[in-house]
Design an enzyme around this catalytic site. Structure first.
Site, short mmCIF file in Angstrom:
data_model
loop_
_atom_site.label_atom_id
_atom_site.label_comp_id
_atom_site.label_asym_id
_atom_site.label_seq_id
_atom_site.Cartn_x
_atom_site.Cartn_y
_atom_site.Cartn_z
N TRP A 5 0.83 -1.21 0.00
CA TRP A 5 0.00 0.00 0.00
C TRP A 5 0.86 1.25 0.00
CZ3 TRP A 5 -4.48 -0.60 -1.89
CH2 TRP A 5 -5.22 -1.77 -1.65
N LYS A 26 -12.10 -1.94 7.35
CA LYS A 26 -11.31 -2.90 8.13
C LYS A 26 -11.65 -2.80 9.61
CE LYS A 26 -8.39 -3.10 4.31
NZ LYS A 26 -7.68 -2.23 3.40
N ASP A 51 -1.33 6.54 6.42
CA ASP A 51 -2.42 5.66 5.98
C ASP A 51 -2.64 4.67 7.13
OD1 ASP A 51 -4.06 3.74 4.91
OD2 ASP A 51 -2.82 3.33 3.14
C1 LIG Z 1 -7.19 -1.76 2.29
C2 LIG Z 1 -6.12 -0.73 2.29
C3 LIG Z 1 -6.10 0.31 1.35
C4 LIG Z 1 -7.08 0.42 0.21
O1 LIG Z 1 -8.29 0.86 0.66
P1 LIG Z 1 -9.51 1.18 -0.36
O2 LIG Z 1 -10.51 1.75 0.58
O3 LIG Z 1 -9.91 -0.13 -0.97
O4 LIG Z 1 -9.02 2.13 -1.36
C5 LIG Z 1 -5.09 1.25 1.45
N1 LIG Z 1 -4.17 1.18 2.42
C6 LIG Z 1 -4.15 0.18 3.34
C7 LIG Z 1 -3.09 0.15 4.40
C8 LIG Z 1 -5.14 -0.80 3.29
O5 LIG Z 1 -5.13 -1.78 4.20
#
Ligand SMILES: *Cc1c(COP(=O)(O)O)cnc(C)c1O
Length: 360
Positions: free
Chosen positions: A101, A195, A171
């Site tokens: 990511w 999540k 993030d």
């Molecule tokens: C799942 C995830 C994403 C992507 O998220 P979306 O909402 O599908 O764009 C980005 N960064 C991390 C760390 C993730 O776990």
């Protein structure tokens, strides 16, 4: 009611309580004789939910007054370009690479700027988080971007109290509200809800207001943070049902001890699985280095690819959902976000022990 042993990486398990509450009021939300999905986003009934969700987030994460809470769409993935679109100064942001990511975030920044990588553990298969002493970061960086939990590799920054020399952006999609941390050390935090916080469809952004002055005038309206801040995340139609579910999940977090309660619960759950790995005499091997282990995504392998596949097939037959590693890395992964109960981790431990006894 029987509920699956759900280890999905995202969208992921939600608290029973949140789903039950949604079911109870699905057709008639607070005597409106309408579903919350059917309400106008300009109605008082909806706005109460909207503000209650934001207020709870502020309370549970201890967000200071200097920061706004925004409820956006487009997932964490839309934040990858939005951040450079809004926050470049000289054009050289710093991306610390700790997994897939962070690589994706960097890729989008490259379309708009000249980012550099001030730290990376890529050549160690992203098994660990770099120590801050290894990082190359400077007060001339436009901003510094990290990924607090690496969903795919199963590593996590253990200490989020980073003292960065430039605006710090994280993030936190896969570990937000899983433990307390100092929000004030960050100028922007973002997380897709699917999540730890709710269903997919809403993205949480926590932004320090002083950053908005960086946004160039030509930036499209919907892609500016200050648009959403000025209009309280009601500039256009928000994902009302996802925000309602976010509120239900946050209420459950509050009733279960807030961020501290979640940290305790997650420590216990992670220990169940990592102890099983560590006490398996090498039958199960964790991907992450011990000092970088994620309490959200537990990644592991068996002695051979054939055994990985047998394990996954038998686990599936036994009712364990979502244990396949990400398609890019293979192996096994148990995602144990906030809502996953301890009992589900204990059931997996029993299964892992039985499997080893049979095949080890
Ligand atoms: C799942 C995830 C994403 C992507 O998220 P979306 O909402 O599908 O764009 C980005 N960064 C991390 C760390 C993730 O776990």
């Amino acid at each position: 009611m029987v509920r699956a042993h759900n280890f999905n990486a995202g969208p992921a398990a939600l608290p029973d309580q949140a789903l039950a509450q949604a079911k109870d009021e699905l057709m008639n939300f607070r005597h409106t004789e309408m579903s919350v999905m059917e309400l106008s986003h300009r109605s008082q009934d909806y706005e109460q939910v909207h503000h209650a969700a934001k207020d709870l987030l502020r309370e549970l994460l201890n967000v200071p007054d200097t920061h706004d809470i925004l409820l956006l769409q487009g997932g964490a993935s839309l934040q990858f370009p939005m951040i450079p679109m809004n926050f470049l100064t000289k054009g050289q942001p710093n991306y610390i690479l700790t997994g897939s990511w962070s690589e994706k975030a960097l890729k989008e920044a490259k379309l708009l700027a000249h980012p550099y990588t001030g730290g990376s553990t890529k050549d160690e298969q992203y098994r660990r988080i770099p120590h801050t002493s290894e990082l190359n970061w400077s007060n001339t960086d436009d901003y510094i971007h990290i990924t607090s939990n690496n969903t795919i590799y199963g590593t996590q920054w253990q200490d989020l109290a980073l003292d960065a020399p430039a605006p710090l952006i994280a993030d936190m999609s896969s570990d937000i509200l899983s433990r307390p941390f100092p929000v004030e050390n960050y100028q922007l935090i973002y997380a897709g809800a699917q999540k730890n916080l709710g269903p997919s469809g809403v993205t949480i952004v926590i932004a320090e207001r002083s950053m908005y002055e960086r946004t160039p005038e030509h930036t499209p309206t919907l892609l500016r943070y200050d648009t959403h801040a000025d209009k309280d995340s009601l500039y256009h139609t928000p994902p009302t049902f996802a925000i309602y579910m976010l509120y239900q999940v946050l209420s459950w977090v509050k009733e279960n001890g807030g961020a501290e309660g979640m940290a305790k619960r997650n420590d216990e759950k992670a220990a169940v699985l990592y102890d099983t790995i560590d006490n398996s005499g090498g039958f199960y091997t964790g991907h992450a280095a011990a000092d970088s282990r994620s309490h959200m995504n537990v990644t592991f392998n068996l002695p051979s690819e054939e055994l990985n596949q047998t394990f996954l097939a038998e686990a599936k037959d036994a009712g364990f959902i979502g244990l396949n590693g990400h398609r890019s890395v293979g192996g096994c992964r148990a995602s144990i976000y906030n809502a996953v109960p301890l009992e589900t981790c204990e059931a997996l431990r029993s299964f892992m022990k039985d499997f080893q006894a049979k095949h080890g």
